[in-house]
Design a protein around this motif. Sequence first.
Motif, PDB file in Angstrom:
ATOM      1  N   ILE A   1       0.836  -1.202   0.000  1.00  0.00           N
ATOM      2  CA  ILE A   1       0.000   0.000   0.000  1.00  0.00           C
ATOM      3  C   ILE A   1       0.878   1.262   0.000  1.00  0.00           C
ATOM      4  CG2 ILE A   1      -0.390   0.502   2.470  1.00  0.00           C
ATOM      5  CD1 ILE A   1      -3.393   0.524   1.813  1.00  0.00           C
ATOM      6  N   LEU A   2       2.044   1.201   0.642  1.00  0.00           N
ATOM      7  CA  LEU A   2       2.983   2.324   0.604  1.00  0.00           C
ATOM      8  C   LEU A   2       3.587   2.477  -0.797  1.00  0.00           C
ATOM      9  CD1 LEU A   2       4.708   1.839   4.064  1.00  0.00           C
ATOM     10  CD2 LEU A   2       3.546   3.923   3.316  1.00  0.00           C
ATOM     11  N   ALA A   3       3.840   1.365  -1.478  1.00  0.00           N
ATOM     12  CA  ALA A   3       4.351   1.429  -2.855  1.00  0.00           C
ATOM     13  C   ALA A   3       3.310   2.041  -3.780  1.00  0.00           C
ATOM     14  CB  ALA A   3       4.751   0.036  -3.337  1.00  0.00           C
ATOM     15  N   ARG A   4       2.039   1.788  -3.518  1.00  0.00           N
ATOM     16  CA  ARG A   4       0.977   2.401  -4.326  1.00  0.00           C
ATOM     17  C   ARG A   4       0.924   3.914  -4.087  1.00  0.00           C
ATOM     18  NH1 ARG A   4      -3.688  -1.510  -2.413  1.00  0.00           N
ATOM     19  NH2 ARG A   4      -5.066   0.088  -3.275  1.00  0.00           N
ATOM     20  N   PHE A   5       1.130   4.320  -2.835  1.00  0.00           N
ATOM     21  CA  PHE A   5       1.175   5.748  -2.508  1.00  0.00           C
ATOM     22  C   PHE A   5       2.328   6.435  -3.240  1.00  0.00           C
ATOM     23  CE2 PHE A   5       3.396   8.731   0.517  1.00  0.00           C
ATOM     24  CZ  PHE A   5       2.590   9.835   0.276  1.00  0.00           C
ATOM     25  N   THR A   6       3.543   5.878  -3.128  1.00  0.00           N
ATOM     26  CA  THR A   6       4.699   6.545  -3.758  1.00  0.00           C
ATOM     27  C   THR A   6       4.623   6.459  -5.282  1.00  0.00           C
ATOM     28  OG1 THR A   6       6.044   4.532  -3.443  1.00  0.00           O
ATOM     29  CG2 THR A   6       6.244   6.273  -1.782  1.00  0.00           C
TER      30      THR A   6
ATOM     31  N   PHE B   1      11.233   7.684 -11.678  1.00  0.00           N
ATOM     32  CA  PHE B   1      10.154   6.811 -11.207  1.00  0.00           C
ATOM     33  C   PHE B   1      10.727   5.619 -10.439  1.00  0.00           C
ATOM     34  CE2 PHE B   1       7.416   3.103 -11.823  1.00  0.00           C
ATOM     35  CZ  PHE B   1       6.206   3.591 -11.362  1.00  0.00           C
ATOM     36  N   LEU B   2      11.707   4.979 -11.045  1.00  0.00           N
ATOM     37  CA  LEU B   2      12.330   3.775 -10.496  1.00  0.00           C
ATOM     38  C   LEU B   2      12.881   4.012  -9.093  1.00  0.00           C
ATOM     39  CD1 LEU B   2      13.481   0.936 -11.741  1.00  0.00           C
ATOM     40  CD2 LEU B   2      15.591   2.204 -11.956  1.00  0.00           C
ATOM     41  N   ALA B   3      13.689   5.091  -8.971  1.00  0.00           N
ATOM     42  CA  ALA B   3      14.354   5.369  -7.696  1.00  0.00           C
ATOM     43  C   ALA B   3      13.396   5.957  -6.678  1.00  0.00           C
ATOM     44  CB  ALA B   3      15.511   6.338  -7.935  1.00  0.00           C
ATOM     45  N   GLY B   4      12.380   6.670  -7.154  1.00  0.00           N
ATOM     46  CA  GLY B   4      11.517   7.414  -6.244  1.00  0.00           C
ATOM     47  C   GLY B   4      10.474   6.606  -5.529  1.00  0.00           C
ATOM     48  N   PHE B   5       9.865   5.628  -6.214  1.00  0.00           N
ATOM     49  CA  PHE B   5       8.747   4.952  -5.537  1.00  0.00           C
ATOM     50  C   PHE B   5       9.229   3.809  -4.650  1.00  0.00           C
ATOM     51  CE2 PHE B   5       8.717   1.561  -8.752  1.00  0.00           C
ATOM     52  CZ  PHE B   5       8.244   0.472  -8.035  1.00  0.00           C
ATOM     53  N   GLU B   6      10.218   3.035  -5.096  1.00  0.00           N
ATOM     54  CA  GLU B   6      10.617   1.843  -4.345  1.00  0.00           C
ATOM     55  C   GLU B   6      11.410   2.174  -3.094  1.00  0.00           C
ATOM     56  OE1 GLU B   6      11.094  -2.341  -3.546  1.00  0.00           O
ATOM     57  OE2 GLU B   6       9.679  -1.189  -4.747  1.00  0.00           O
ATOM     58  N   THR B   7      12.398   3.065  -3.211  1.00  0.00           N
ATOM     59  CA  THR B   7      13.246   3.357  -2.055  1.00  0.00           C
ATOM     60  C   THR B   7      12.463   4.047  -0.943  1.00  0.00           C
ATOM     61  OG1 THR B   7      13.968   5.362  -3.170  1.00  0.00           O
ATOM     62  CG2 THR B   7      15.406   3.462  -3.349  1.00  0.00           C
ATOM     63  N   SER B   8      11.605   5.011  -1.294  1.00  0.00           N
ATOM     64  CA  SER B   8      10.834   5.729  -0.270  1.00  0.00           C
ATOM     65  C   SER B   8       9.823   4.809   0.403  1.00  0.00           C
ATOM     66  CB  SER B   8      10.112   6.928  -0.887  1.00  0.00           C
ATOM     67  OG  SER B   8      11.037   7.917  -1.264  1.00  0.00           O
TER      68      SER B   8
END
Length: 496
Positions: A172-177, A300-307
Motif C-alpha cells: 500500500i505504501l508502494a501504491r502511494f509513492t 520513477f524507479l528510484a523514487g517509488f521503491e526506495t521511499s
Amino acid sequence: MLLYLVLTALALTVWWIRKRYSYWSERGVPFIKPTFPTGNLGGMASREHISAIMERCYKQLKGSGPFGGIFFFINPVALALDLDFIKTVLVKDFQYFHDRSVYYNEKDDPLSAHLFAMEGPKWRNLRAKLTPTFTSGKMKMMFPTIISVADQFQELMVKEIKTGDEIEMKEILARFTTDVIGSCAFGLECNSLHSPEAEFRRMGRKIFQFGKFKLLKIVLAQQFRAIARALHVTTVDSDVSEFFMGAVKQTVEYREQNKIERNDFMNLLIELKNANTSEKEDGLSALSIEEAAAQAFVFFLAGFETSSTAMSYCLYELAQRPDLQDKAYEDVQAALKKHGSMSYEAIHDMNYIGQCINESLRKYPPASNLLRLVTQDYKVPNSNFILERGSTMIIPVYGLHHDPEFYPDPERYDPERFFPEQVARRNPFCFLPFGEGPRICIGMRFGLMQARVGLAYLLKDFRFTLSNRTPVPLKINPSSAVLTSEGGLWLHVEKR
C-alpha cells in the motif's frame, strides 16, 4: 591433434583463471580467498542478499588497510574499508572515481541509459541540467501534489481498516509513492491507490521482480560490460520499456500540442529536449525523446521503491516499540499545532520523524553497496599500490551501517542515534544511504520529503502493532536489487 588442442586450451584457461585469482596476492593486498566460478559471491541471490555477503567480507578485512581484495566471479574488486579512504574516493579524488560501474546499453536498451548509470562528461552535464528540479523552491511547488495524493492515501487507509485490521503495508505504501512519482514525474494520474493493478503500479512491481537468474545476469553484465554490449544484453524487460517509452512520448506530445507547462520533472525534460541543437551548450546536445524517457524512468524507479521501502521498515520498527511510536505521533501533533496544517514548513519541523527515517535508512539501506569505476590509474594515498584503470571499487554501505564501532548494538532500532549532538560526534562517512560527494542521489530531498509526508499522515491518524504474519527479524529477499523483505509487511492498524 584435436584432443591436444582441447587439452592445451583447457590448460591455458585454468592458468588464466589462477592468474586472475592471484591478482591481489601478487600485489600484497589482503584479500579473501575466492572460489571458482563465483569468486566471493557464492550463494548470492539464492541463499544470501549481496548486502550480507559484503558485510561479512568487510568484517573479515577491516583493519588490514584502506581497502581489501575480493572477487566478483573472476574479476578483482577493491573493497573500501577505511572511512578516510571512502571520503577520498567519493569526494576528495572524485575525478578518479566519477562513474558508477553500472551496466547500461544505450543502443539496445535505451531506458537503461539514465543519469544513475551515465558516465563521464555526459553524466556531468546532464546532472547539472537536472539539478534545478530538486531545489527547495521546486520541492515546495511539488508539495501540494504530494499532499493531494496523501489525502487519498488517508481515505484508503480508513476504508481498509473497515474490512479488517491487518494490512499489508509494504504494497500500500508502494501504491502511494507510485501515485506521487507518477504525478510529479509524468504529470499523470496513476490511480494505483484506487486500483492495485493500475498499469503504473503493475509495471513498477515488475521492474523489481528479480529472480536469482535475472540478478546474476545484471551482475555478470556489470562485470563484463563490453562483452554484454556486444551480445546485445538488455536489463529492462521489453514490455516495461515499451510502456514507459509510450507514456513519455504521449505526455510530451500532449503537452507540446496544447502548450501545457507544469512545475514538474517532465517539464524540465521537455525544455532540455527542445533546447537549441545548433549549439552544444556545455557539451550536451538537446535530449532525444529516448534520453528524456530514460531520465523519467529512473526518477520513477528510484523514487517509488526506495521511499516506500524506507517507510515500511520505519513502521515495522515503530510497531514493535509503542514508546517510540508515541514520540513520533507527538512530534507530528506538535508541528501541526505550531503551523496549523500539514504544510511544507510543518513537515520539515518534524525532527523526530526525520530521525526515525534516518535510523530506518541506517538499519535497512535500500542501496546496500556503492559501486565506483576507477577511470584512470590511481595511486592510493600513503601506499605504493596503484588501482588500475577500469577496475571496480565497492563501498559496503550495509557493513558500515552495522559496524558496532560506529553504531553500538547495531541491530537495535534507536532514532536517538540521529539527535544532532550524536550526529556531530560521528564521522559522516559511516552513514551513506544516498551516497556522498558530487554523485550523491539527486532526488534525496524529494525522497525524504515524500517519506515524511507518508509517515506523518499515517502516524497522525493510526496506531500500528505487529501482526503474527510478519517475522522478527525480517527475512531479506536474497534476489532483490534493493534491500527488501520477503512476504510483505503485515501490521495491525487501528484508528486513533
